[in-house]
Scaffold this active site. Sequence first.
Site, PDB file in Angstrom:
ATOM      1  N   ILE A 156       0.895  -1.095   0.092  1.00  0.00           N
ATOM      2  CA  ILE A 156       0.104   0.275  -0.038  1.00  0.00           C
ATOM      3  C   ILE A 156       0.965   1.332   0.027  1.00  0.00           C
ATOM      4  O   ILE A 156       1.590   1.475   0.785  1.00  0.00           O
ATOM      5  CB  ILE A 156      -0.924  -0.014   1.298  1.00  0.00           C
ATOM      6  CG1 ILE A 156      -2.069  -1.291   1.127  1.00  0.00           C
ATOM      7  CG2 ILE A 156      -1.559   1.316   1.218  1.00  0.00           C
ATOM      8  CD1 ILE A 156      -2.760  -1.352  -0.230  1.00  0.00           C
ATOM      9  N   ARG A 241      -4.703   4.531 -14.128  1.00  0.00           N
ATOM     10  CA  ARG A 241      -3.989   4.030 -15.098  1.00  0.00           C
ATOM     11  C   ARG A 241      -3.398   5.114 -16.049  1.00  0.00           C
ATOM     12  O   ARG A 241      -2.576   5.126 -16.376  1.00  0.00           O
ATOM     13  CB  ARG A 241      -4.567   2.905 -15.858  1.00  0.00           C
ATOM     14  CG  ARG A 241      -4.627   1.777 -15.189  1.00  0.00           C
ATOM     15  CD  ARG A 241      -5.697   0.714 -15.642  1.00  0.00           C
ATOM     16  NE  ARG A 241      -5.565  -0.557 -14.630  1.00  0.00           N
ATOM     17  CZ  ARG A 241      -6.545  -1.264 -14.384  1.00  0.00           C
ATOM     18  NH1 ARG A 241      -7.442  -1.448 -15.382  1.00  0.00           N
ATOM     19  NH2 ARG A 241      -6.294  -2.336 -13.512  1.00  0.00           N
ATOM     20  N   GLU A 362      -0.927  -0.824 -10.559  1.00  0.00           N
ATOM     21  CA  GLU A 362      -2.206  -0.281 -11.038  1.00  0.00           C
ATOM     22  C   GLU A 362      -2.784  -1.281 -12.241  1.00  0.00           C
ATOM     23  O   GLU A 362      -3.271  -0.884 -13.163  1.00  0.00           O
ATOM     24  CB  GLU A 362      -2.203   1.024 -11.460  1.00  0.00           C
ATOM     25  CG  GLU A 362      -1.910   1.738 -10.234  1.00  0.00           C
ATOM     26  CD  GLU A 362      -2.553   3.251 -10.151  1.00  0.00           C
ATOM     27  OE1 GLU A 362      -3.327   3.562 -10.942  1.00  0.00           O
ATOM     28  OE2 GLU A 362      -2.122   4.050  -9.113  1.00  0.00           O
ATOM     29  N   ASN A 365       1.171  -4.820 -16.927  1.00  0.00           N
ATOM     30  CA  ASN A 365       1.021  -4.809 -18.223  1.00  0.00           C
ATOM     31  C   ASN A 365       0.418  -5.992 -19.031  1.00  0.00           C
ATOM     32  O   ASN A 365      -0.171  -5.895 -19.958  1.00  0.00           O
ATOM     33  CB  ASN A 365       2.299  -4.274 -19.046  1.00  0.00           C
ATOM     34  CG  ASN A 365       2.374  -2.603 -18.733  1.00  0.00           C
ATOM     35  OD1 ASN A 365       1.638  -2.046 -17.990  1.00  0.00           O
ATOM     36  ND2 ASN A 365       3.306  -1.999 -19.191  1.00  0.00           N
ATOM     37  N   ARG A 374      -9.705  -9.070 -24.050  1.00  0.00           N
ATOM     38  CA  ARG A 374     -11.063  -9.346 -24.021  1.00  0.00           C
ATOM     39  C   ARG A 374     -12.225  -8.669 -24.709  1.00  0.00           C
ATOM     40  O   ARG A 374     -13.039  -9.426 -25.483  1.00  0.00           O
ATOM     41  CB  ARG A 374     -11.240  -9.431 -22.549  1.00  0.00           C
ATOM     42  CG  ARG A 374     -11.069 -10.674 -21.349  1.00  0.00           C
ATOM     43  CD  ARG A 374     -11.900 -10.586 -20.098  1.00  0.00           C
ATOM     44  NE  ARG A 374     -10.989 -11.358 -19.481  1.00  0.00           N
ATOM     45  CZ  ARG A 374     -10.733 -11.053 -18.037  1.00  0.00           C
ATOM     46  NH1 ARG A 374     -11.144  -9.672 -17.466  1.00  0.00           N
ATOM     47  NH2 ARG A 374     -10.140 -11.977 -17.240  1.00  0.00           N
TER      48      ARG A 374
END
Length: 384
Positions: A156, A241, A362, A365, A374
Amino acid sequence: MDFELTEEQRAFADTARAFAASEFAPHAAQWDREAIFPREAIARAGELGFCGLYAPERIGGLGLPRLDAALVFEEMAAVDPSTTAFITIHNMATWMLGTWGTDAVCAQWGEHLTAGRKLASYCLTEPGAGSDAGSLKTRADRDGDHYVIHGGKAFISGAGATDVLVLMARTGGAGPSGISAFAVPADAPGIRYGRKEHKMGWNSQPTRTIDFDGVRVPADHRLGEEGEGFRIAMKGLDGGRINIATCSVGAAQGALDAARRYLHERQQFGKPLASFQALQFKLADMATELVAARQMVRLAASKLDAQHPDASTYCAMAKRFATDAGFAVCNDALQLHGGYGYLGDFPLERLVRDARVHQILEGTNEIMRLIVARKLLDGDADLR
Ligand SMILES: Cc1cc2nc3c(=O)[nH]c(=O)nc-3n(C[C@H](O)[C@H](O)[C@H](O)COP(=O)(O)OP(=O)(O)OC[C@H]3O[C@@H](n4cnc5c(N)ncnc54)[C@H](O)[C@@H]3O)c2cc1C
């Protein structure tokens, strides 16, 4: 379609560049070397609005489009990607709190966060749930007008130095639909922080594990509805991102600028390095990759601002491309400095170390590729 920045956007970027030159540039190497978290410099960024760039005005944020926020982050990241990346995570968590928080939560933290007087962490990852974040196990069980939290988070950013934790925890059954989001006071009884992790880069911000042992939070600290937490977390990450991709573009710009200067200064074989065509071509390729990455990030930011149905796909594509390209440009700039690039006297090795993690966090890749693939294979993406 207009690729030019407006006067106002240029003014944001100029302000951020001047801020980074006076507040970050003299200290960034020391913050990295001595792992100092520059709390005061971040508070001064807050005075300029940089801690709540796209947070809603309801909590004192500037409510700017993501594209404008990216311009500010890029300028700061060109000098110090690590400190800037923390500020971006704080912006993301603050936006989540201001967008889904109850009036009580917004009144308690909102304006302190957007002003940079208080700081926020984003708590999704767990030791057993990284890329597969939807399988997280930290539980928040309802007990009257409270939730009781048990579990643990890993990696974190800012942990131990922040004031509020935007936490994703399980209130229902397995899978993403069983997850809710909460604003948790960072000093609540039952919270225990792990040691400061030793990292390759991002040394100006602490990274720690957090354990939750029977932490009680009032029910009105939930963000959104029960079961909405994973969606909220992913909404946060769409912007996150873009922010991380922007930090890579900024780092690459800082590295490219350093390389341009160095090619003129350094002489070998009786000539400046700038006269060798191999190095000229290298520099040209670096600049081309950098501009392509920047344009892709700005495209993704504008898709997010327009709430385009494929915005998440664009954000994933931009994050993958810009963080790979940004790292490569930093590494090439180090190479152009020869042995001096490897020394701490120049910023290159720091930029390389800082930019490396952008390919991992985040969402790695590989996970960005998964998101894009997808969408393509589902057949409903129109990316023209
Ligand atoms: C410095 C730092 C700061 C961070 N800050 C935060 C923070 O503030 N908040 C937070 O919540 N998290 C944070 N993270 C966590 C980060 O988001 C995770 O590390 C990341 O999502 C990857 O999870 P993992 O490390 O468990 O790797 P894993 O998920 O175990 O992945 C290991 C490897 O397998 C690959 N992989 C996994 N699944 C697949 C698949 N299906 N297909 C192909 N490849 C796959 C991955 O891409 C990776 O290469 C931070 C991490 C770091 C290093």
